[in-house]
Design a protein around this motif. Structure first.
Motif, PDB file in Angstrom:
ATOM      1  N   MET A   1      42.745  33.020 -42.930  1.00 21.33           N
ATOM      2  CA  MET A   1      41.693  33.275 -41.963  1.00 21.33           C
ATOM      3  C   MET A   1      40.315  33.152 -42.619  1.00 21.33           C
ATOM      4  SD  MET A   1      40.766  34.357 -38.925  1.00 21.33           S
ATOM      5  CE  MET A   1      39.710  35.448 -38.049  1.00 21.33           C
ATOM      6  N   LEU A   2      40.148  33.823 -43.774  1.00 15.54           N
ATOM      7  CA  LEU A   2      38.858  33.746 -44.452  1.00 15.54           C
ATOM      8  C   LEU A   2      38.524  32.312 -44.848  1.00 15.54           C
ATOM      9  CD1 LEU A   2      38.824  36.915 -46.723  1.00 15.54           C
ATOM     10  CD2 LEU A   2      37.543  36.514 -44.623  1.00 15.54           C
ATOM     11  N   ARG A   3      39.556  31.566 -45.205  1.00 20.44           N
ATOM     12  CA  ARG A   3      39.357  30.156 -45.577  1.00 20.44           C
ATOM     13  C   ARG A   3      38.794  29.376 -44.391  1.00 20.44           C
ATOM     14  NH1 ARG A   3      38.188  26.377 -48.948  1.00 20.44           N
ATOM     15  NH2 ARG A   3      39.490  24.552 -48.909  1.00 20.44           N
ATOM     16  N   LYS A   4      39.346  29.619 -43.187  1.00 22.76           N
ATOM     17  CA  LYS A   4      38.863  28.920 -41.994  1.00 22.76           C
ATOM     18  C   LYS A   4      37.413  29.292 -41.693  1.00 22.76           C
ATOM     19  CE  LYS A   4      43.277  28.230 -39.741  1.00 22.76           C
ATOM     20  NZ  LYS A   4      44.082  28.449 -38.564  1.00 22.76           N
ATOM     21  N   VAL A   5      37.095  30.583 -41.813  1.00 24.14           N
ATOM     22  CA  VAL A   5      35.721  31.020 -41.577  1.00 24.14           C
ATOM     23  C   VAL A   5      34.798  30.389 -42.610  1.00 24.14           C
ATOM     24  CG1 VAL A   5      34.175  33.016 -41.538  1.00 24.14           C
ATOM     25  CG2 VAL A   5      36.420  33.174 -40.468  1.00 24.14           C
ATOM     26  N   GLU A  10      30.718  26.234 -44.171  1.00 23.08           N
ATOM     27  CA  GLU A  10      30.359  25.025 -44.922  1.00 23.08           C
ATOM     28  C   GLU A  10      30.065  23.855 -43.984  1.00 23.08           C
ATOM     29  OE1 GLU A  10      29.644  24.624 -48.137  1.00 23.08           O
ATOM     30  OE2 GLU A  10      29.957  26.784 -48.356  1.00 23.08           O
ATOM     31  N   ALA A  11      30.829  23.734 -42.896  1.00 21.01           N
ATOM     32  CA  ALA A  11      30.640  22.628 -41.955  1.00 21.01           C
ATOM     33  C   ALA A  11      29.294  22.733 -41.238  1.00 21.01           C
ATOM     34  CB  ALA A  11      31.779  22.604 -40.936  1.00 21.01           C
ATOM     35  N   GLN A  18      22.694  27.497 -36.708  1.00 15.89           N
ATOM     36  CA  GLN A  18      22.318  28.660 -37.510  1.00 15.89           C
ATOM     37  C   GLN A  18      23.323  29.780 -37.285  1.00 15.89           C
ATOM     38  OE1 GLN A  18      18.398  29.621 -36.139  1.00 15.89           O
ATOM     39  NE2 GLN A  18      17.466  27.900 -37.198  1.00 15.89           N
ATOM     40  N   HIS A  19      23.588  30.518 -38.313  1.00 10.76           N
ATOM     41  CA  HIS A  19      24.488  31.683 -38.237  1.00 10.76           C
ATOM     42  C   HIS A  19      23.637  32.844 -37.736  1.00 10.76           C
ATOM     43  CE1 HIS A  19      28.077  33.732 -40.486  1.00 10.76           C
ATOM     44  NE2 HIS A  19      28.095  33.940 -39.191  1.00 10.76           N
ATOM     45  N   TYR A  20      23.494  32.962 -36.408  1.00  9.88           N
ATOM     46  CA  TYR A  20      22.544  33.918 -35.844  1.00  9.88           C
ATOM     47  C   TYR A  20      23.139  35.296 -35.612  1.00  9.88           C
ATOM     48  CZ  TYR A  20      24.424  33.683 -31.062  1.00  9.88           C
ATOM     49  OH  TYR A  20      25.210  33.780 -29.946  1.00  9.88           O
ATOM     50  N   GLU A  21      24.441  35.436 -35.808  1.00 11.19           N
ATOM     51  CA  GLU A  21      25.128  36.704 -35.606  1.00 11.19           C
ATOM     52  C   GLU A  21      26.427  36.614 -36.397  1.00 11.19           C
ATOM     53  OE1 GLU A  21      27.931  39.406 -33.804  1.00 11.19           O
ATOM     54  OE2 GLU A  21      27.996  37.298 -33.293  1.00 11.19           O
ATOM     55  N   VAL A  22      26.973  37.750 -36.821  1.00 12.11           N
ATOM     56  CA  VAL A  22      28.102  37.770 -37.745  1.00 12.11           C
ATOM     57  C   VAL A  22      29.237  36.819 -37.336  1.00 12.11           C
ATOM     58  CG1 VAL A  22      29.368  39.740 -36.767  1.00 12.11           C
ATOM     59  CG2 VAL A  22      29.388  39.357 -39.230  1.00 12.11           C
ATOM     60  N   SER A  23      29.459  36.616 -36.049  1.00 17.14           N
ATOM     61  CA  SER A  23      30.576  35.765 -35.623  1.00 17.14           C
ATOM     62  C   SER A  23      30.146  34.594 -34.741  1.00 17.14           C
ATOM     63  CB  SER A  23      31.618  36.614 -34.878  1.00 17.14           C
ATOM     64  OG  SER A  23      31.042  37.197 -33.728  1.00 17.14           O
ATOM     65  N   ASN A  24      28.852  34.237 -34.763  1.00 15.97           N
ATOM     66  CA  ASN A  24      28.375  33.167 -33.888  1.00 15.97           C
ATOM     67  C   ASN A  24      27.378  32.247 -34.581  1.00 15.97           C
ATOM     68  OD1 ASN A  24      29.536  33.740 -31.146  1.00 15.97           O
ATOM     69  ND2 ASN A  24      28.594  35.720 -31.557  1.00 15.97           N
ATOM     70  N   TYR A  25      27.476  30.983 -34.220  1.00 14.85           N
ATOM     71  CA  TYR A  25      26.536  29.958 -34.659  1.00 14.85           C
ATOM     72  C   TYR A  25      25.939  29.314 -33.417  1.00 14.85           C
ATOM     73  CZ  TYR A  25      28.760  30.047 -39.278  1.00 14.85           C
ATOM     74  OH  TYR A  25      29.235  30.420 -40.500  1.00 14.85           O
ATOM     75  N   ALA A  26      24.696  28.845 -33.525  1.00 16.99           N
ATOM     76  CA  ALA A  26      24.074  28.126 -32.414  1.00 16.99           C
ATOM     77  C   ALA A  26      22.888  27.338 -32.949  1.00 16.99           C
ATOM     78  CB  ALA A  26      23.594  29.088 -31.336  1.00 16.99           C
ATOM     79  N   THR A 157      24.438  39.327 -46.651  1.00 14.06           N
ATOM     80  CA  THR A 157      24.297  37.939 -47.089  1.00 14.06           C
ATOM     81  C   THR A 157      25.196  37.050 -46.237  1.00 14.06           C
ATOM     82  OG1 THR A 157      26.001  38.242 -48.777  1.00 14.06           O
ATOM     83  CG2 THR A 157      23.692  38.586 -49.450  1.00 14.06           C
ATOM     84  N   ASP A 158      24.874  35.772 -46.230  1.00 12.51           N
ATOM     85  CA  ASP A 158      25.616  34.798 -45.442  1.00 12.51           C
ATOM     86  C   ASP A 158      26.210  33.762 -46.401  1.00 12.51           C
ATOM     87  OD1 ASP A 158      26.585  33.230 -43.412  1.00 12.51           O
ATOM     88  OD2 ASP A 158      24.629  32.583 -42.654  1.00 12.51           O
ATOM     89  N   PRO A 159      27.517  33.586 -46.461  1.00 16.81           N
ATOM     90  CA  PRO A 159      28.526  34.115 -45.550  1.00 16.81           C
ATOM     91  C   PRO A 159      29.232  35.384 -46.056  1.00 16.81           C
ATOM     92  CG  PRO A 159      29.547  32.392 -46.829  1.00 16.81           C
ATOM     93  CD  PRO A 159      28.107  32.502 -47.304  1.00 16.81           C
ATOM     94  N   ASP A 160      29.158  35.685 -47.362  1.00 15.38           N
ATOM     95  CA  ASP A 160      29.994  36.747 -47.930  1.00 15.38           C
ATOM     96  C   ASP A 160      29.774  38.111 -47.288  1.00 15.38           C
ATOM     97  OD1 ASP A 160      31.135  34.876 -49.607  1.00 15.38           O
ATOM     98  OD2 ASP A 160      29.751  35.293 -51.250  1.00 15.38           O
TER      99      ASP A 160
END
Length: 190
Positions: A1-5, A10-11, A18-26, A157-160
């Motif tokens: 799971m962590l690998r997929k996240v 990375e993608a 942008q990683h605008y929230e712990v579980s969301n990009y936009a 920090t992002d992503p750790d």
């Protein structure tokens, strides 16, 4: 799971997302405004028995919910102003832990200067103490006010940090709830 996240992080790293929230990009300007209401701790309405709105919660028992709905039918909007939440009274600790969890979901993190104004230095000290391990491991960053030297913002920090956010937040909660932990300075003065 962590690998997929991690692969997802990375993608998007070189893209316009942008990683605008712990579980969301936009893409900038396309963040989910509905979610931002939650994370920014702003008022919102939710519907249904036990649905949690801010600043109040719907009744949790069926009989109380039916009475609430009936009062809406009879009183219109005034029923909202009379709504209280005896099922979940907010305490100072509830307010602090809500703000910690909600703020640390966002890249800008927790405004410790405002927390100090609202709840006092001892609460901020407990939050910082609870975050020490995360800071040491590089999962969180503690910014300081350049003038006063006081801690001013705690962010993950992002992503750790985002990937370990539950652990970081739980550790802060444990420090806030510790038996000998200082409570809200403002609450003690009352």
């Amino acid at each position: 799971m962590l690998r997929k996240v991690s692969d997802g992080y990375e993608a998007t790293k070189g893209s316009r997302f942008q990683h605008y929230e712990v579980s969301n990009y936009a893409k900038e300007g396309f963040e989910c405004s509905h979610n931002r209401l939650y994370w920014d701790n702003k008022p919102f309405l939710a519907f249904g028995m036990g649905a949690a709105s801010r600043p109040f919660t719907r009744p949790r028992s069926l009989s109380k919910y039916f009475a609430f709905v009936e009062s809406l039918r009879n009183g219109g909007e005034t029923a909202w102003t009379n709504l209280t939440s005896p099922d979940m009274p907010a305490s100072s600790l509830d307010e602090v832990t809500d703000r910690v969890m909600l703020s640390l979901r966002l890249p800008e993190g927790l405004d410790l200067s405002q927390m100090r104004v609202d709840h006092g230095e001892t609460v901020v000290g407990s939050i910082v103490k609870g975050a020490e391990d995360a800071i040491r491991r590089g999962y969180a960053v503690l910014d300081h006010n350049h003038t006063s030297g006081f801690p001013s913002r705690l962010r993950l920090t992002d992503p750790d940090g985002f990937l370990t956010s539950s652990d970081v937040i739980t550790t802060i909660y444990a420090e806030l709830e510790a038996p000998n932990s200082p409570r809200d300075d403002h609450e003690q003065q009352r």
